[in-house]
Scaffold this motif. Sequence first.
Motif, PDB file in Angstrom:
ATOM      1  N   ALA A   1      -5.922  -3.605   5.434  1.00 62.39           N
ATOM      2  CA  ALA A   1      -5.342  -3.021   4.219  1.00 62.39           C
ATOM      3  C   ALA A   1      -3.896  -3.463   4.039  1.00 62.39           C
ATOM      4  O   ALA A   1      -3.448  -3.760   2.921  1.00 62.39           O
ATOM      5  N   ARG A   2      -3.163  -3.537   5.144  1.00 63.73           N
ATOM      6  CA  ARG A   2      -1.765  -3.972   5.059  1.00 63.73           C
ATOM      7  C   ARG A   2      -1.667  -5.439   4.677  1.00 63.73           C
ATOM      8  O   ARG A   2      -0.753  -5.855   3.944  1.00 63.73           O
ATOM      9  N   CYS A   3      -2.598  -6.258   5.165  1.00 64.26           N
ATOM     10  CA  CYS A   3      -2.596  -7.675   4.797  1.00 64.26           C
ATOM     11  C   CYS A   3      -2.804  -7.858   3.300  1.00 64.26           C
ATOM     12  O   CYS A   3      -2.141  -8.681   2.658  1.00 64.26           O
ATOM     13  N   VAL A   4      -3.758  -7.116   2.748  1.00 62.01           N
ATOM     14  CA  VAL A   4      -4.059  -7.244   1.327  1.00 62.01           C
ATOM     15  C   VAL A   4      -2.878  -6.783   0.482  1.00 62.01           C
ATOM     16  O   VAL A   4      -2.596  -7.330  -0.591  1.00 62.01           O
ATOM     17  N   ALA A   5      -2.158  -5.770   0.975  1.00 62.00           N
ATOM     18  CA  ALA A   5      -1.020  -5.232   0.219  1.00 62.00           C
ATOM     19  C   ALA A   5       0.244  -6.061   0.376  1.00 62.00           C
ATOM     20  O   ALA A   5       1.178  -5.936  -0.427  1.00 62.00           O
TER      21      ALA A   5
END
Length: 795
Positions: A762-766
């Motif tokens: 999720a952090r990568c996508v954000a």
Amino acid sequence: MAGRTGNVVPLVQPGSKTEPKTPPKTPSKARPAPQPEVRPADAVWRTPTFRQLDARLDTLVGGRTATQLEGLRLRTVGDLLHLVPRKYFSGTELSDLSTLEPDEEVAVLAEVRTVRAHNLPSAGQHTGRKPRLEVVVTDRRGYLTLTFFGTPHLIRYWQNDLTPGARGIFAGKVRIFNQTLQLAHPDFVILGDDGSVVGGAARNEDMAKITGSALVPIYPQTGKLRTWTIGSCIGLALDAVAGRADPLPEVIRAEAEVVEQGEAFRAVHRPDDRHRAEQGLERLRFDEAFALQLTMARRRADAATHGSTPRPRRPGGLLEAFDARLPFVLTAGQVEIGELLFSEIARTVPMQRLLQGEVGSGKTLVALRAMLAVVDAGGQAALLAPTEVLATQHRHTITRMLGDLAEAGTLGAAEHATGVVLLTGSLGAARRREALAQVASGAAGLVVGTHALLSEDVAFADLGLVVVDEQHRFGVEQRAALGAKASARPHVLVMTATPIPRSVAMTVFGDLETSTLRELPAGRADVSTVVVDVRRQPTWVDRAWDRVREEVAAGRQAYVVCARISSTKDKVKDAASGSSEVLGDDFAPEDAPPAAAVEDLYAELSTGALSGVAVEMLHGQLPSEEKDAVMGRFAAGETDVLVATTVIEVGVDVPNATVMVICDADRFGISQLHQLRGRIGRGGHTGVCLLLTQAEPGTPARERLAAVAGTRDGFALAEVDLEQRREGDVLGSSQSGRRSSLRLLRVLDDGDLIAHARDLAARCVADPDLADDPGLSDIVTDVERRAAGDWLERT
């Protein structure tokens, strides 16, 4: 390995032409075992690209060996490198021979105990009998016999390596001969004290690499591919990807505390010690978890970029009128999740939510209230069910609960009423045209159907919400096909009556947010469950039918469930809906007697133990009109006992049913038994579920039945189910006919790892710096490629 341009030099293979050390000639009928065809080195193998692991295996090991490796579901270089050893041998440990099973392909490390040649002729003489060599190996606790046949020259040649006290790896299929476990013509290598090859294949450089380290990797094998052949192929793959860039950015590796991927591959396949091997395995397990979660995170992000028509709740409309008529109070969970759904369908971002709940927790009511809110907002809602029986039951339940609120267009319709249409593949031409017209015009605010809803000629006026029941029966492409019928991306609510452990939900339904209903509505009666051992308690079977008669005499109704339709029809396809009725023979042992069949038991009961009682039968092969009529009569109380297959597993709601007899209960899984039992006790009367079985005490089958009898907590049973069957079945075969494609992850054991990977994804996508990272994009591309034909498509 002779080199990158030669064939793999085989190990000692009894009965084969090809042997090291210039052995004696073998009989002309002998054939060498298949060996990998090594391709010349190519520039592509030295290019540090991200896509290198996608290369087909035939480009590395040749077509013949690639075909054999496909038997292990290995098609690419990446597949091969992710085939981790099933165990490692150290230079001193011996295998536990007591664990061997007949017909099992094995590779064991054992010590030669005795060697004895038979039928060897003296000089110039012939015995007329085939020479053989019998070798007994030991783990210093038990024994295993190895038998070799060949010419006298070969027998003497093998004796040179197979001397008492020598240690070696022996590979082959376990057989029983004279009540003794035996390996006939096993492949073998003899090892020195340091684990290096000293017998047979000492000149094989790749094999020396495999066995010369502190640990010897032993791979899963087939009859044609032994562990060392697979190891040699993996050696080629390791050389091919040397210098390849790691697809994970350094910041992700640091967060996950894992080694580089190339280092991990070498640590797994050429380990210096067990700690190093475990470090490599940790990286590969993380890769699998992170790849899945990154794909799910990107799907969620992609969905958020598509606009959806907001459907805010409107006061004074159909929903408010429906709520005012409810004869009971909603549970706290129903209210809480209902408010969540109302808030999400009022947004411009499409809702994507999974609603799971205990059997009888009221999921359909929660979904219906969301559907009514969409109708109030001017849209339509579609409910997709996997079978005609379930779709028909849903329509019946909805129209019964709505009453005149479901009669739009008729004289007796209430204010704010809407139309409810059922669309299935078995509708006649005239009824289908009428239903399609109501859907296309918007007169039908609520549309219930099977796969027929996906047909090209089905057009909606304004589809705002898609509700998918029993999601595991559908693929992502089917959900998308229904959503494509909307002008803007519709909101989606997925329901499942099978409780799902958190780690499974994150893995299988990771592109959906999850809500759970645990609380049962007030007034639900207790249901006791009893296991009946048919062999040891035959009188209890008679008592079971007596109990059914007693319930019927008290005005109640009963189900009798069978695992088969008839002696000749084991599995049926519902031609009208396009889906299969899953019958419960997945757990039957090969030597198990035939299970009771609906047609046979119906005839037996209606003229015997239940004569004089109104008995009918129901299964998926009956014509649709007949199925509807049978269910209608049972729901109306006109039928006392329904003998059925698992077609009644979900969605069937007859509050007056209080007893269920499940024949051959050991043929069903825990989740299915729990779902079946959920059909009784739905009213105010206590119920009883009788699990008839011939399974022996102490077997896994009896453990399953004991677990079901011990609790009605579906979430607790889901954990037990996962422990017993592992995710291979929970994610795959028993629910959908597919095996799980998880290589290393174990969702029961790796829940924390999966959760950590989900957070990182999720952090990568954000993160703008990571969202378009080429390595991460390749990871997602690989997962999506696999998803086209594997279990991930069910999300």
